[in-house]
Every structure is written in structure tokens, then in C-alpha cells.
Design a protein around this motif. Sequence first.
Motif, PDB file in Angstrom:
ATOM      1  N   GLY A 139       0.876  -1.306  -0.020  1.00 57.57           N
ATOM      2  CA  GLY A 139      -0.100   0.056  -0.015  1.00 57.57           C
ATOM      3  C   GLY A 139       0.723   1.385  -0.148  1.00 57.57           C
ATOM      4  N   ASP A 140       2.299   1.025  -0.248  1.00 57.75           N
ATOM      5  CA  ASP A 140       3.007   2.449  -0.228  1.00 57.75           C
ATOM      6  C   ASP A 140       2.456   3.241  -1.475  1.00 57.75           C
ATOM      7  OD1 ASP A 140       4.036   0.876   1.813  1.00 57.75           O
ATOM      8  OD2 ASP A 140       5.911   0.413   0.672  1.00 57.75           O
ATOM      9  N   ARG A 141       2.795   4.563  -1.427  1.00 55.73           N
ATOM     10  CA  ARG A 141       2.558   5.518  -2.423  1.00 55.73           C
ATOM     11  C   ARG A 141       3.974   6.135  -2.676  1.00 55.73           C
ATOM     12  NH1 ARG A 141      -1.082   2.932  -2.497  1.00 55.73           N
ATOM     13  NH2 ARG A 141      -3.206   3.321  -2.558  1.00 55.73           N
ATOM     14  N   THR A 142       4.083   6.488  -3.946  1.00 52.04           N
ATOM     15  CA  THR A 142       5.313   7.405  -4.276  1.00 52.04           C
ATOM     16  C   THR A 142       5.077   8.429  -5.212  1.00 52.04           C
ATOM     17  OG1 THR A 142       5.446   6.204  -6.616  1.00 52.04           O
ATOM     18  CG2 THR A 142       6.776   5.006  -4.583  1.00 52.04           C
ATOM     19  N   ASN A 143       5.981   9.484  -5.130  1.00 49.10           N
ATOM     20  CA  ASN A 143       5.813  10.752  -5.799  1.00 49.10           C
ATOM     21  C   ASN A 143       4.291  11.440  -5.328  1.00 49.10           C
ATOM     22  OD1 ASN A 143       6.555  12.931  -7.441  1.00 49.10           O
ATOM     23  ND2 ASN A 143       5.702  12.047  -9.264  1.00 49.10           N
ATOM     24  N   VAL A 144       4.395  11.812  -4.185  1.00 50.32           N
ATOM     25  CA  VAL A 144       3.050  12.572  -3.648  1.00 50.32           C
ATOM     26  C   VAL A 144       3.366  13.931  -3.489  1.00 50.32           C
ATOM     27  CG1 VAL A 144       1.332  12.285  -1.885  1.00 50.32           C
ATOM     28  CG2 VAL A 144       2.347  10.241  -2.480  1.00 50.32           C
ATOM     29  N   GLY A 231      -2.680  10.718  -2.304  1.00 55.17           N
ATOM     30  CA  GLY A 231      -2.154  11.656  -3.275  1.00 55.17           C
ATOM     31  C   GLY A 231      -2.374  11.043  -4.642  1.00 55.17           C
ATOM     32  N   SER A 232      -2.146   9.988  -4.862  1.00 57.71           N
ATOM     33  CA  SER A 232      -2.183   9.449  -6.256  1.00 57.71           C
ATOM     34  C   SER A 232      -2.795   8.092  -6.502  1.00 57.71           C
ATOM     35  CB  SER A 232      -0.716   8.854  -6.515  1.00 57.71           C
ATOM     36  OG  SER A 232      -0.462   8.238  -7.942  1.00 57.71           O
ATOM     37  N   VAL A 233      -4.234   8.429  -6.904  1.00 54.90           N
ATOM     38  CA  VAL A 233      -5.069   7.337  -7.152  1.00 54.90           C
ATOM     39  C   VAL A 233      -5.119   6.918  -8.701  1.00 54.90           C
ATOM     40  CG1 VAL A 233      -7.502   6.578  -7.024  1.00 54.90           C
ATOM     41  CG2 VAL A 233      -6.291   7.888  -5.165  1.00 54.90           C
ATOM     42  N   ASP A 234      -5.076   5.683  -9.126  1.00 55.91           N
ATOM     43  CA  ASP A 234      -5.018   5.424 -10.426  1.00 55.91           C
ATOM     44  C   ASP A 234      -6.336   4.593 -10.565  1.00 55.91           C
ATOM     45  OD1 ASP A 234      -4.727   4.428 -12.963  1.00 55.91           O
ATOM     46  OD2 ASP A 234      -3.133   3.048 -12.603  1.00 55.91           O
ATOM     47  N   ASP A 249     -12.825   8.909   0.313  1.00 57.58           N
ATOM     48  CA  ASP A 249     -11.835   9.465   1.140  1.00 57.58           C
ATOM     49  C   ASP A 249     -11.270  10.810   0.552  1.00 57.58           C
ATOM     50  OD1 ASP A 249     -12.299   7.203   2.883  1.00 57.58           O
ATOM     51  OD2 ASP A 249     -10.623   6.259   1.780  1.00 57.58           O
ATOM     52  N   LEU A 250     -11.279  10.808  -0.775  1.00 56.06           N
ATOM     53  CA  LEU A 250     -10.629  11.801  -1.238  1.00 56.06           C
ATOM     54  C   LEU A 250     -11.454  13.208  -1.135  1.00 56.06           C
ATOM     55  CD1 LEU A 250      -9.119  10.638  -4.622  1.00 56.06           C
ATOM     56  CD2 LEU A 250      -7.619  11.902  -2.873  1.00 56.06           C
ATOM     57  N   SER A 251     -12.722  13.018  -1.247  1.00 57.76           N
ATOM     58  CA  SER A 251     -13.803  14.011  -0.928  1.00 57.76           C
ATOM     59  C   SER A 251     -13.820  14.669   0.331  1.00 57.76           C
ATOM     60  CB  SER A 251     -15.215  13.354  -1.529  1.00 57.76           C
ATOM     61  OG  SER A 251     -16.143  14.485  -1.213  1.00 57.76           O
ATOM     62  N   ASP A 252     -13.670  13.555   1.366  1.00 51.20           N
ATOM     63  CA  ASP A 252     -13.434  13.949   2.858  1.00 51.20           C
ATOM     64  C   ASP A 252     -12.328  15.008   3.224  1.00 51.20           C
ATOM     65  OD1 ASP A 252     -16.215  12.719   3.300  1.00 51.20           O
ATOM     66  OD2 ASP A 252     -14.944  10.580   3.966  1.00 51.20           O
ATOM     67  N   ALA A 253     -11.194  14.559   2.356  1.00 51.77           N
ATOM     68  CA  ALA A 253     -10.215  15.142   2.509  1.00 51.77           C
ATOM     69  C   ALA A 253     -10.089  16.535   1.850  1.00 51.77           C
ATOM     70  CB  ALA A 253      -9.028  14.428   2.147  1.00 51.77           C
TER      71      ALA A 253
END
Length: 350
Positions: A139-144, A231-234, A249-253
Amino acid sequence: MGRMFLIRTFGILAALVLVLQSLDLLSESGKILAYPGNHDTQVWQYMSLRAPQIVSRFLPFSVLLGTILTLIQMNQNSEVVALKASGLSAHQVLAPLLLASLGVAALSFAFNDRIVSRATAALDRWQKIDYAPLPPDRGDRTNVWVRDGDDLIEVESIRGRGPDAQLRGVTLYDRTGGSLVSIVRAPAGRRDGDAWRISPATRFDVASGAVAPLGSILVARGVRPDQFTLGSVDADGLSFGGLRAAIVDLSDAGRPTKSLEGSLWHKLSGPLSSILMPLLGAVAAFGLARSGQLFVRAVVGMALGFTYFVADNFALAMGNLGAYPPFLAAWAPFLLFFLIGEAVLIRTEE
């Protein structure tokens, strides 16, 4: 009719996948084998991840071509004439194809949701590291990138979720009134209260050009962990349920979600496009074969089908740009060409 239609559809799909996968390997196999230690095993792994994407993309094309080939053969054998002479309407003649295409649409949605999304996510991760050994997905994210007022925060990678999130490669762009004042960098960061503690930090002053060590400092007060992890959703790499949860989740944020909402609706309208293909290709079923217009009718059916795909991609692109509302971007081409297909069928045959 249904069996004939399905055999031709999946036969065409198999041929398309074989040809397109071979062409794709010509461009990618060199990149795969360029990494030290990669062999034919990695090439087969790439094929297993790429083939579901090709199947998903070209299944509606195969349904269109399968429809036209089935109806052309029936027209040439005067089977359509016999069916209409028995009292069946044009819609009743097409009913077996429509029912079979409904089953194809359901199969396509399940295939996209369970297989294609996972294969896409894994292939994207693999390509980002130039086909090196694929690490486990935790579940890691890169380039956020995250906005904190006027400031911008860039994180090379984030591990974990919630209060346990760990930042790597943090860069804070301190801006005032849109002008860059300083750049703060730190190799690591972690959650500390309602802020983030980064260390050991250094500050580059834009005006003086001086670099000063800051040690351990608190930054990004009020920025929540989910603003980094989301930060990055594909959209292509998530299932329907996963994408819907990410949008919530993005809408809440407080993050923009319009383009993702369009992709969410398109996960439904895309597979349903298979139902349109018998309707758009139906023009090849009617008219006398000996009139010499059968080829023209087949071309018209193909033109209607391919025009739909062009309109669908255009509407989705406009939705991603924010020019179309999400629902309209996903469903407008489907509804428009459904009406066009019905109008052509009723006008010419009913």
C-alpha cells in the motif's frame, strides 16, 4: 444465433489478442530483458499482466465484428428473410444477440473488476521500476504532492497509513503570495500530533542562496495522513468498490474527484457498450443480399460502432479535463448511440 454470435466474437477476440500481444512484445521485450537477471520468465510474466488489458479494451470491438459477421452470413443464407416472413420483427430477430451480449457485458464487468484492475496496478508498479524484481505491495505510495495553504509538499514515498505513516524524501516549498521563499528538505518524516516532524532538515533561502541546517522541525500542521496516502489514485488499477471508497476518502479530504467519478461511471458504461454492438451492427442483417448492398450495410454498421468508440473516448477525456460532468462523460455516448441505433432500425426495418 446466440451460439454462432459468441463463437465468432471470442474467435475474433483471440485473434486480436494474439496479434496485438505479439506487436506489443516487439517494443517491450527489449526493455524487460535489459534489466540484469531478467529472462523469458519475466517476458511471460509481462504477457500475463498485459493480456487482460488487451482483452478488456478490444472485447467490445470483437462483439461488433462478431455481430456483423453473424448477421452477414444469416443474410446471405436468407435466414433473416425466413425469420421476418414468419412474423418476427427486427427487434425479435436481434433478441438472441442482445441477450448474448448482455451476458458478455456481465462477464466483461466481472473480468475488469477482478482481474484487469489488479493486472494494471501490478504492471504500472513494475514499469515504474524498469522491470526490476517487483517488491510486495504494502500500500505504499510514491511521488505524492500535497498543498498546505500556499506551500507545496513533495514526498518521494510514504509507507504505512494513519498515525504510523512514515515519509521518505520530504521537500517543502515555502511560498508567500505565490512566490517561492525557501526550500526545506529532509530525508525522513513522521506524524507528531497534528503536524509532521522531519529530520535532519536543511533550509535553502532563495533570496540569499544560503543553506542552513535546521535539525528536527515540525511542518505541515493540519495536514492529515490520508492526504498523503491518497495523493495518487489510479482509476484503472482499482476495482469498482476500491475506486468508490477512494473517491469518498478524497472528497472527505477536500481533494478534487471529478475525473475519478467519471472513471467510476465508465466502469459500468464501458462493459455495457457490448449491448450496443448488435444494435449498431444490425444494419448488416437486413436488406436483400442479391441487391449488392450487403457490403455497404456491413461498412455502415462498422462505421457506427467505431464512431461510438471515438465518441466514448472523447467524452471521457473531456470529463477528465472537467469540461463535462462525470455522469455525462460516461453515459452520454452510450445513450446517444443507443438512440441512433434504435432510430436506424425503426426507420429502415420497423
